[in-house]
Design a protein around this motif. Sequence first.
Motif, PDB file in Angstrom:
ATOM      1  N   LEU A  91      -0.791   9.775   5.541  1.00  0.00           N
ATOM      2  CA  LEU A  91      -0.135  10.015   4.062  1.00  0.00           C
ATOM      3  C   LEU A  91       1.371   9.733   4.099  1.00  0.00           C
ATOM      4  O   LEU A  91       2.060  10.524   4.942  1.00  0.00           O
ATOM      5  CB  LEU A  91      -0.808  11.283   3.753  1.00  0.00           C
ATOM      6  N   GLN A  92       2.034   9.133   3.200  1.00  0.00           N
ATOM      7  CA  GLN A  92       3.525   8.804   3.165  1.00  0.00           C
ATOM      8  C   GLN A  92       4.018   9.856   2.382  1.00  0.00           C
ATOM      9  O   GLN A  92       5.129   9.946   1.986  1.00  0.00           O
ATOM     10  CB  GLN A  92       3.666   7.601   3.134  1.00  0.00           C
ATOM     11  N   VAL A  93       3.220  10.116   1.418  1.00  0.00           N
ATOM     12  CA  VAL A  93       3.788  11.175   0.152  1.00  0.00           C
ATOM     13  C   VAL A  93       4.100  12.645   0.869  1.00  0.00           C
ATOM     14  O   VAL A  93       3.144  13.404   0.604  1.00  0.00           O
ATOM     15  CB  VAL A  93       2.848  11.145  -1.100  1.00  0.00           C
ATOM     16  N   SER A  94       5.115  12.875   0.947  1.00  0.00           N
ATOM     17  CA  SER A  94       5.818  14.218   1.652  1.00  0.00           C
ATOM     18  C   SER A  94       5.187  15.330   0.636  1.00  0.00           C
ATOM     19  O   SER A  94       4.590  16.422   1.010  1.00  0.00           O
ATOM     20  CB  SER A  94       6.998  14.291   2.006  1.00  0.00           C
ATOM     21  N   ALA A  95       5.245  15.218  -0.551  1.00  0.00           N
ATOM     22  CA  ALA A  95       4.868  16.287  -1.602  1.00  0.00           C
ATOM     23  C   ALA A  95       3.405  16.586  -1.340  1.00  0.00           C
ATOM     24  O   ALA A  95       2.984  17.661  -2.008  1.00  0.00           O
ATOM     25  CB  ALA A  95       5.252  15.761  -3.196  1.00  0.00           C
ATOM     26  N   LEU A  96       2.569  15.686  -1.093  1.00  0.00           N
ATOM     27  CA  LEU A  96       1.193  15.967  -1.111  1.00  0.00           C
ATOM     28  C   LEU A  96       0.661  16.281   0.301  1.00  0.00           C
ATOM     29  O   LEU A  96      -0.392  16.108   0.475  1.00  0.00           O
ATOM     30  CB  LEU A  96       0.377  14.712  -1.624  1.00  0.00           C
ATOM     31  N   ARG A  97       1.335  16.195   1.377  1.00  0.00           N
ATOM     32  CA  ARG A  97       1.288  16.748   2.636  1.00  0.00           C
ATOM     33  C   ARG A  97       0.877  18.163   2.722  1.00  0.00           C
ATOM     34  O   ARG A  97       1.450  19.038   1.993  1.00  0.00           O
ATOM     35  CB  ARG A  97       2.100  16.429   3.596  1.00  0.00           C
ATOM     36  N   PRO A  98      -0.007  18.701   3.319  1.00  0.00           N
ATOM     37  CA  PRO A  98      -0.272  20.122   3.389  1.00  0.00           C
ATOM     38  C   PRO A  98       0.644  20.819   4.254  1.00  0.00           C
ATOM     39  O   PRO A  98       1.779  20.318   4.948  1.00  0.00           O
ATOM     40  CB  PRO A  98      -1.578  20.252   4.380  1.00  0.00           C
ATOM     41  N   PRO A  99       0.658  22.314   3.920  1.00  0.00           N
ATOM     42  CA  PRO A  99       1.366  23.129   4.828  1.00  0.00           C
ATOM     43  C   PRO A  99       0.966  22.774   6.587  1.00  0.00           C
ATOM     44  O   PRO A  99      -0.045  22.465   6.752  1.00  0.00           O
ATOM     45  CB  PRO A  99       0.949  24.442   4.621  1.00  0.00           C
ATOM     46  N   ALA A 100       1.766  23.214   7.364  1.00  0.00           N
ATOM     47  CA  ALA A 100       1.613  22.984   8.762  1.00  0.00           C
ATOM     48  C   ALA A 100       0.068  23.927   8.996  1.00  0.00           C
ATOM     49  O   ALA A 100       0.184  24.941   8.415  1.00  0.00           O
ATOM     50  CB  ALA A 100       2.583  23.611   9.801  1.00  0.00           C
ATOM     51  N   ILE A 101      -0.779  23.619   9.817  1.00  0.00           N
ATOM     52  CA  ILE A 101      -1.866  24.049  10.299  1.00  0.00           C
ATOM     53  C   ILE A 101      -1.402  25.669  11.114  1.00  0.00           C
ATOM     54  O   ILE A 101      -0.639  25.452  11.791  1.00  0.00           O
ATOM     55  CB  ILE A 101      -2.712  23.350  10.983  1.00  0.00           C
ATOM     56  N   SER A 102      -2.011  26.670  10.477  1.00  0.00           N
ATOM     57  CA  SER A 102      -1.555  27.919  11.161  1.00  0.00           C
ATOM     58  C   SER A 102      -2.019  28.062  12.452  1.00  0.00           C
ATOM     59  O   SER A 102      -3.289  27.450  12.793  1.00  0.00           O
ATOM     60  CB  SER A 102      -2.185  28.933  10.178  1.00  0.00           C
ATOM     61  N   VAL A 155      -9.002   2.690  -7.278  1.00  0.00           N
ATOM     62  CA  VAL A 155      -9.042   4.237  -7.373  1.00  0.00           C
ATOM     63  C   VAL A 155      -9.099   4.793  -5.805  1.00  0.00           C
ATOM     64  O   VAL A 155      -9.771   4.477  -5.026  1.00  0.00           O
ATOM     65  CB  VAL A 155     -10.713   4.724  -7.725  1.00  0.00           C
ATOM     66  N   CYS A 156      -8.252   5.612  -5.864  1.00  0.00           N
ATOM     67  CA  CYS A 156      -7.935   6.476  -4.557  1.00  0.00           C
ATOM     68  C   CYS A 156      -8.314   7.830  -4.765  1.00  0.00           C
ATOM     69  O   CYS A 156      -8.403   8.544  -5.922  1.00  0.00           O
ATOM     70  CB  CYS A 156      -6.392   6.359  -4.127  1.00  0.00           C
ATOM     71  N   GLN A 157      -8.484   8.315  -3.570  1.00  0.00           N
ATOM     72  CA  GLN A 157      -8.979   9.947  -3.419  1.00  0.00           C
ATOM     73  C   GLN A 157      -8.131  10.634  -2.528  1.00  0.00           C
ATOM     74  O   GLN A 157      -8.283  10.378  -1.326  1.00  0.00           O
ATOM     75  CB  GLN A 157     -10.459   9.970  -3.161  1.00  0.00           C
ATOM     76  N   LEU A 158      -7.501  11.909  -2.701  1.00  0.00           N
ATOM     77  CA  LEU A 158      -6.969  12.693  -1.878  1.00  0.00           C
ATOM     78  C   LEU A 158      -7.788  13.944  -1.749  1.00  0.00           C
ATOM     79  O   LEU A 158      -8.256  14.495  -2.412  1.00  0.00           O
ATOM     80  CB  LEU A 158      -5.490  13.409  -2.777  1.00  0.00           C
ATOM     81  N   ARG A 159      -8.294  14.152  -0.336  1.00  0.00           N
ATOM     82  CA  ARG A 159      -9.049  15.112  -0.079  1.00  0.00           C
ATOM     83  C   ARG A 159      -7.941  16.042   0.854  1.00  0.00           C
ATOM     84  O   ARG A 159      -7.055  15.761   1.571  1.00  0.00           O
ATOM     85  CB  ARG A 159      -9.794  14.785   1.244  1.00  0.00           C
ATOM     86  N   PHE A 160      -7.825  17.377   0.206  1.00  0.00           N
ATOM     87  CA  PHE A 160      -6.957  18.336   0.528  1.00  0.00           C
ATOM     88  C   PHE A 160      -7.348  19.654   0.996  1.00  0.00           C
ATOM     89  O   PHE A 160      -8.321  20.077   0.359  1.00  0.00           O
ATOM     90  CB  PHE A 160      -5.808  18.398  -0.359  1.00  0.00           C
ATOM     91  N   VAL A 161      -6.497  20.374   1.631  1.00  0.00           N
ATOM     92  CA  VAL A 161      -6.890  21.806   1.924  1.00  0.00           C
ATOM     93  C   VAL A 161      -6.030  22.514   1.455  1.00  0.00           C
ATOM     94  O   VAL A 161      -4.964  22.280   0.522  1.00  0.00           O
ATOM     95  CB  VAL A 161      -6.390  22.088   3.355  1.00  0.00           C
ATOM     96  N   VAL A 162      -6.161  23.990   1.313  1.00  0.00           N
ATOM     97  CA  VAL A 162      -5.590  25.097   0.626  1.00  0.00           C
ATOM     98  C   VAL A 162      -4.012  24.981   0.842  1.00  0.00           C
ATOM     99  O   VAL A 162      -3.556  24.610   1.888  1.00  0.00           O
ATOM    100  CB  VAL A 162      -6.126  26.286   0.747  1.00  0.00           C
TER     101      VAL A 162
END
Length: 474
Positions: free
Chosen positions: A251-262, A328-335
């Motif tokens: 993923l290249q869109v920085s605003a849609l990247r998740p927080p670092a894995i805790s 059609v694209c799909q973003l799968r994302f975490v909290v």
Amino acid sequence: MTAEQTVKQAAAYFDSGKFQQTLARRIAIRSESQRDDRDAELQRYLQEEIGPAMQALGFELTPIANPQAPRRPFLLATKIEDASLPTLLCYGHGDVVFGDDANWREGLSPWELTEEGDRWYGRGSADNKGQHSVNIAALEQIFAARGGRLGFNCKFLFEMGEEISSPGLAQICRDHQQLLSADIFIASDGPRHSADRPTLFLGSRGAVNVRLSIQARDRDYHSGNWGGLLSNPGTQLANAIACLVNHQGQLQVSALRPPAISDAVRAILSDIEVVSSAEGPQIDESWGEAGLTPTERLYGWNTLEVLSFLTGNPAQPMNAIPGSATAVCQLRFVVGTDWENIAQHLRAHLDKHGMAQVEVEVLRGSPATRLDPRDPLVDWALAAMQQTSGKKTALLPNLGGSLPNDVFAHILGLPTLWVPHSYPACGQHAVDEHMLKSIAREGLQIMTRLLWDLGEKGGQLLASHHDYQQGASR
């Protein structure tokens, strides 16, 4: 009776063949919610199978009209034994995807439970009739062992539209919060991490679908006469997608990247290994976010996938520059992902890369959810599952896929525990869908133990949960 005796009783019930007979009746009901001619079957599943089973346990039935899809009803079964006792909310869906009868292997039918070795074939065996049937059977074992009592209050919500994205579910949870109020949520859907390892997951990744399109002109034009003079929407859209997700699936869109894995989540995931299997596809080791294990990429990170791409006429390509292109694209994302602003983030990223001609349309989305893995309820469930099965339970912070868990976690505000009774190669949503008998039997024992414990020490468990929540919020 003791917990151990009740668990043995559950195994004996399963071995008697009675569970198989019940599941066979339920599989035979063609409750395909994606078809408009199955309304009677959807009603029949609730009225002839679920309703009588729950009434036999002393539950009161409350039909709930679906405000968004009237022909895809809900049914709430409620048993309140004492207002001072903890209240459990369970959930299951009785609808299934298309049967696809013609494409099942010879000798199999989606509407007939067929046994082959450890497999029970039939539509809904894994998703979700088999899974909620296990949980109803566990309630039956507790009811019998305690002489007509559960030892806790219970509400069981059934829906008949999950396979069409659960229309109305969120609204009925908002409109009937008191009716559906509870202290804890336990349900079963989705697969285990692997067939041989019991699994507990605490939520699900979210998903949001977006349509990207370019409308350059109203018609196609001859590629020999106009090639090099007219922009090609197919080429432009391919480049637009490439600037969103690169050739390695990152993923290249920085605003849609998740927080670092805790550290806490990373520690949990270190005990899980995602590997290729003979029954599934081979994992592409070089695909996905760099520096993460396959397990971290699946359960702890975000992915952008292209679901479809259309330009020109793929069935009969013409020597013409297409006038439009769409994907059609799909973003799968975490909290922790700012998914609700995905349109603005994509717009800004595309504009930055000179792709202002790409139109962005959000189609639908659902939030990510995750119960804090340090919550005492998690430790309790893991210990009970391991003690019952004799196996180390796999803990997943969230499922890699998506479930309508946000309505229970966010709207109703419940701690959510999911104990799946299926496995990755079950054929869910495909032909030859099946449930493994060994998982169903073990699942029944596990659920019986969890429910027994809830009746024995539910008040203590919930008190420790609330104490932890209050401490975490300080």
